[in-house]
Scaffold this motif. Structure first.
Motif, PDB file in Angstrom:
ATOM      1  N   THR A 195       0.848  -1.190   0.000  1.00 49.98           N
ATOM      2  CA  THR A 195       0.000   0.000   0.000  1.00 49.98           C
ATOM      3  C   THR A 195       0.884   1.239   0.000  1.00 49.98           C
ATOM      4  O   THR A 195       2.005   1.233   0.521  1.00 49.98           O
ATOM      5  CB  THR A 195      -0.942   0.024   1.213  1.00 49.98           C
TER       6      THR A 195
ATOM      7  N   PHE B 130      -3.029   0.661  -3.852  1.00 46.43           N
ATOM      8  CA  PHE B 130      -2.699  -0.718  -3.509  1.00 46.43           C
ATOM      9  C   PHE B 130      -2.017  -1.335  -4.720  1.00 46.43           C
ATOM     10  O   PHE B 130      -2.545  -1.284  -5.841  1.00 46.43           O
ATOM     11  CB  PHE B 130      -3.958  -1.511  -3.143  1.00 46.43           C
TER      12      PHE B 130
ATOM     13  N   SER C 196      -2.020  -2.173 -10.126  1.00 49.27           N
ATOM     14  CA  SER C 196      -2.260  -1.212  -9.049  1.00 49.27           C
ATOM     15  C   SER C 196      -3.692  -0.698  -9.121  1.00 49.27           C
ATOM     16  O   SER C 196      -4.254  -0.547 -10.197  1.00 49.27           O
ATOM     17  CB  SER C 196      -1.282  -0.032  -9.148  1.00 49.27           C
TER      18      SER C 196
ATOM     19  N   SER D 202      -6.163   2.385  -7.298  1.00 48.80           N
ATOM     20  CA  SER D 202      -6.370   3.519  -6.396  1.00 48.80           C
ATOM     21  C   SER D 202      -7.870   3.668  -6.170  1.00 48.80           C
ATOM     22  O   SER D 202      -8.583   4.160  -7.053  1.00 48.80           O
ATOM     23  CB  SER D 202      -5.794   4.809  -6.987  1.00 48.80           C
TER      24      SER D 202
END
Length: 255
Positions: free
Chosen positions: A35, A65, A76, A78
């Motif tokens: 994170t 993350f 990833s 968000s």
């Protein structure tokens, strides 16, 4: 300094000097999942001053993350980002304009290839942006696609004494579409050209200073911002996990 130039193609170009600062706070959740929280501030020069810290240009708070699928592939997400963007300065009244508030949700795919002398990455991002463009509480949505091609050259030398140093260049292009920009004459949003380096100050702290040149098209379609940027990122890794006590294993009995 801000300069306006009219070209033979009926285009107007504004030149700006700005500073981008980011603090990245990261930690691992598992061996594959991490994170990050990005705290960002940007400032700009106003009038004829070269002081890049003179006026605000941007503030944001961005949660990420990151999941490493393999050694070369990372995904990833968000789930939340909040942004306040002030207009790039072209005239005194711009300093009186309130910032545009934005909520942003992002997915990102990054593929890295490691060669003998350098590392090469392709990064693809899709952002869903909801912005109060008129400062009236009427938030309008749109999408933005981002593609980045990135080269990184790790430096190995005895004088580094074990510290990590890399040279980095990249080019990132952004295209926009959706309700908020449907009637704009442009699909192109901006292009970012980057050159900098990354240096590990300590095991968990890294600094990344760079020069960034941004070409951004305004809603009119015939106005462009050319932005000279000093971009500095300070990253803190394993903020919490570094303080966790290692599990104690009982010693095997001797005999």
């Amino acid at each position: 300094m801000t300069l306006c130039i009219a070209t033979g193609y009926s285009q107007t170009i504004y030149h700006h000097n700005v500073f981008w600062g980011r603090i990245a706070l990261g930690d691992k959740i598992t061996d594959r999942l991490r994170t990050e929280v990005w705290l960002q501030h940007r400032s700009q020069s106003a009038d004829e001053s070269s002081n890049i810290f003179q006026a605000p240009q941007y503030n944001s708070y961005w949660l990420w993350f990151n999941y490493r699928v393999s050694d070369n592939l990372k995904v990833s997400l968000s789930p939340f980002g909040y942004f306040e963007t002030y207009t790039l300065y072209t005239k005194p009244s711009d300093l009186e304009r309130p910032p545009v508030k934005e909520f942003r949700y992002t997915v990102r795919l990054e593929h890295e290839q490691k060669f003998r002398f350098f590392n090469y990455s392709n990064r693809y991002s899709m952002e869903y942006r909801v912005r109060d463009l008129t400062n009236t509480g009427d938030y309008q949505p749109n999408w933005r696609f981002r593609y980045m091609a990135r080269l990184e050259k790790p430096i190995k030398a005895s004088w580094l004494k074990g510290k990590n140093l890399s040279l980095i260049v990249y080019d990132e292009v952004m295209l926009q579409f959706g309700k908020a920009v449907r009637h704009n004459p442009n699909v192109f949003d901006q292009n970012r050209l980057y050159a900098g380096f990354s240096y590990g100050i300590t095991k968990n702290i890294k600094i990344t200073p760079a020069y960034l040149f941004v070409i951004q098209q305004r809603n009119s379609g015939n106005e462009f911002d050319y932005v000279n940027t000093l971009f500095v990122v300070l990253s803190f890794d394993n903020l919490i996990s570094q303080f966790r006590k290692q599990e104690q294993h009982p010693k095997s009995p001797q005999g």
